[in-house]
Design a protein around this motif. Structure first.
Motif, PDB file in Angstrom:
ATOM      1  N   GLU A 229       0.810  -1.119   0.101  1.00  0.00           N
ATOM      2  CA  GLU A 229      -0.201   0.230   0.264  1.00  0.00           C
ATOM      3  C   GLU A 229       0.724   1.151   0.093  1.00  0.00           C
ATOM      4  O   GLU A 229       0.460   2.211  -0.427  1.00  0.00           O
ATOM      5  N   ALA A 230       1.919   0.804   0.670  1.00  0.00           N
ATOM      6  CA  ALA A 230       3.391   2.587   0.087  1.00  0.00           C
ATOM      7  C   ALA A 230       3.562   2.379  -0.475  1.00  0.00           C
ATOM      8  O   ALA A 230       3.617   3.729  -0.983  1.00  0.00           O
ATOM      9  N   CYS A 231       3.591   1.092  -1.562  1.00  0.00           N
ATOM     10  CA  CYS A 231       4.759   1.402  -3.098  1.00  0.00           C
ATOM     11  C   CYS A 231       3.828   1.680  -3.514  1.00  0.00           C
ATOM     12  O   CYS A 231       3.942   2.815  -4.346  1.00  0.00           O
ATOM     13  N   ARG A 232       2.447   1.330  -3.318  1.00  0.00           N
ATOM     14  CA  ARG A 232       1.448   2.396  -4.493  1.00  0.00           C
ATOM     15  C   ARG A 232       1.374   3.834  -4.382  1.00  0.00           C
ATOM     16  O   ARG A 232       0.451   4.718  -5.198  1.00  0.00           O
ATOM     17  N   MET A 233       1.400   4.352  -3.254  1.00  0.00           N
ATOM     18  CA  MET A 233       1.302   5.902  -2.630  1.00  0.00           C
ATOM     19  C   MET A 233       2.576   6.820  -3.433  1.00  0.00           C
ATOM     20  O   MET A 233       2.533   7.670  -3.064  1.00  0.00           O
ATOM     21  N   GLN A 234       3.234   6.096  -3.277  1.00  0.00           N
ATOM     22  CA  GLN A 234       4.770   6.500  -4.247  1.00  0.00           C
ATOM     23  C   GLN A 234       4.704   7.161  -5.418  1.00  0.00           C
ATOM     24  O   GLN A 234       4.948   8.019  -5.291  1.00  0.00           O
TER      25      GLN A 234
END
Length: 367
Positions: A229-234
């Motif tokens: 989820e943190a990767c996609r938010m990048q």
């Protein structure tokens, strides 16, 4: 006639491997159709990103996934993710991470150049590279002693480019990360097993979509849901200039679904390369043998040793003449400095091994 030949570019015979510089992979008709269909339609990109993540999850055994435009982007995005989490204000600061936990520990022998620098990809994601040990020897104590309150993650680079001896194993490095409560990232860009490292317990694993997977130019990150989820938010920050398009995601999905249906072709590789070697062995100054990939993958290449005195030409000169031709023939040349060239059978179209043999024989004989 191929599209690049129509454009007036030289025809390429790729005997080097799934190399980015040569376009990585030639995709199947089904993947090509998916690319075409996606390019001619519309979709909510956020929905497609999440759906692609689910397909990545199903294919890898991970909790979730994140598509990327390539494995290099995957390193930058994963680095940013372990530094910022899902905090949008921090995401918008990348690559400025002053005052944040931003140190990424990497074994010295794995800080390699793959066409660009591993270290630079980490820095793009806001990471501060902490290299441990020496180029040919790393002890577990080196990793332990490098961990500080600013450590964000440990990164292991699984690559034929990396030093293969004297490094700490994946298991040893992962154990250090877990014992210290730190995320463990594996860059497995060209690896063929898309489930192995997740099953071992890695938090984040990065793959190329255009190499072993034989998909379009793309990449994928898989791992723990919070990190994905943190990767996609990048993509609201540093990921924006390296965004992955609808075509690549559609092709990646198709490639992931096709991958389990592929069968091993190791025996076919050996047969083709044996045929090539038999032809080249008849030429003075050339010796040829079959060698398995140095990183242990199921790749069987023909290794050509060029004796400059007997052949009347150096391996480096032979390589140059092959690449200068039309069609241009690209061999694997990691050991050209010691007179060795290799032929990777995976990207070769039917019968191209004979074209390679014909051209090598013509050049060596002075034709």
């Amino acid at each position: 006639m191929g599209i690049f030949k129509q454009l007036g570019l030289r025809e390429i015979i790729n005997a080097s491997g799934k190399m980015t510089a040569l376009g990585a992979s030639a995709v199947t008709d089904e993947i090509a159709q998916a690319l075409k269909d996606a390019a001619q339609d519309y979709v909510d990109i956020d929905e497609l990103m999440e759906f692609t993540g689910k397909v990545i999850s199903e294919s890898t055994g991970a909790e979730d996934g994140c598509p990327t435009c390539g494995a290099a982007a995957g390193i930058a995005i994963s680095t940013a993710a372990v530094i910022t989490g899902k905090n949008l204000s921090l995401i918008e600061r990348i690559p400025n991470t002053a005052g944040l936990r931003n140190e990424i520990i990497v074994q010295k022998g794995q800080l390699v150049h793959f066409g660009a620098s591993i270290g630079q990809m980490i820095q793009i994601g806001g990471g501060h590279v902490v290299e441990v040990g020496q180029a040919n020897k790393v002890e577990q104590e080196h990793m332990e002693q490098a961990i500080t309150e600013n450590t964000a993650a440990l990164l292991y680079v699984k690559s034929h480019h990396a030093v293969q001896k004297g490094m700490q194993s994946i298991e040893a490095m992962m154990e250090v990360a877990q014992r210290n409560g730190l995320p463990f990232i594996i860059d497995a860009a060209a690896e063929e097993d898309f489930q192995k490292y997740i099953a071992m317990g890695a938090d984040i694993v990065i793959y190329s979509g255009g190499k072993a997977l034989e998909g379009p130019t793309s990449g994928l990150i898989c791992g723990k849901k919070e990190w994905m989820e943190a990767c996609r938010m990048q993509y609201k920050g540093v990921g924006r200039p390296m965004k992955v398009g609808k075509e690549a995601m559609a092709g990646l999905i198709t490639a992931l679904r096709q991958y389990p249906l592929r069968t091993s072709n190791g025996e076919q590789q050996i047969a083709r390369m044996t045929h090539l070697c038999n032809r080249l062995e008849a030429i003075a100054g050339l010796t040829c043998s079959i060698k398995q990939d140095e990183a242990g993958r199921e790749i069987y290449r023909a290794q050509i040793q060029v004796n400059e005195q007997r052949a009347g030409i150096s391996a480096e000169k032979l390589l140059h003449l092959l690449e200068a031709g039309n069609p241009a023939i690209y061999l694997r040349h990691h050991y050209v400095n010691v007179g060795i060239l290799s032929v990777d059978p995976r990207p070769l179209l039917e019968g191209q091994e004979d074209i390679i043999a014909d051209e090598i024989i013509r050049i060596v004989k002075g034709g």
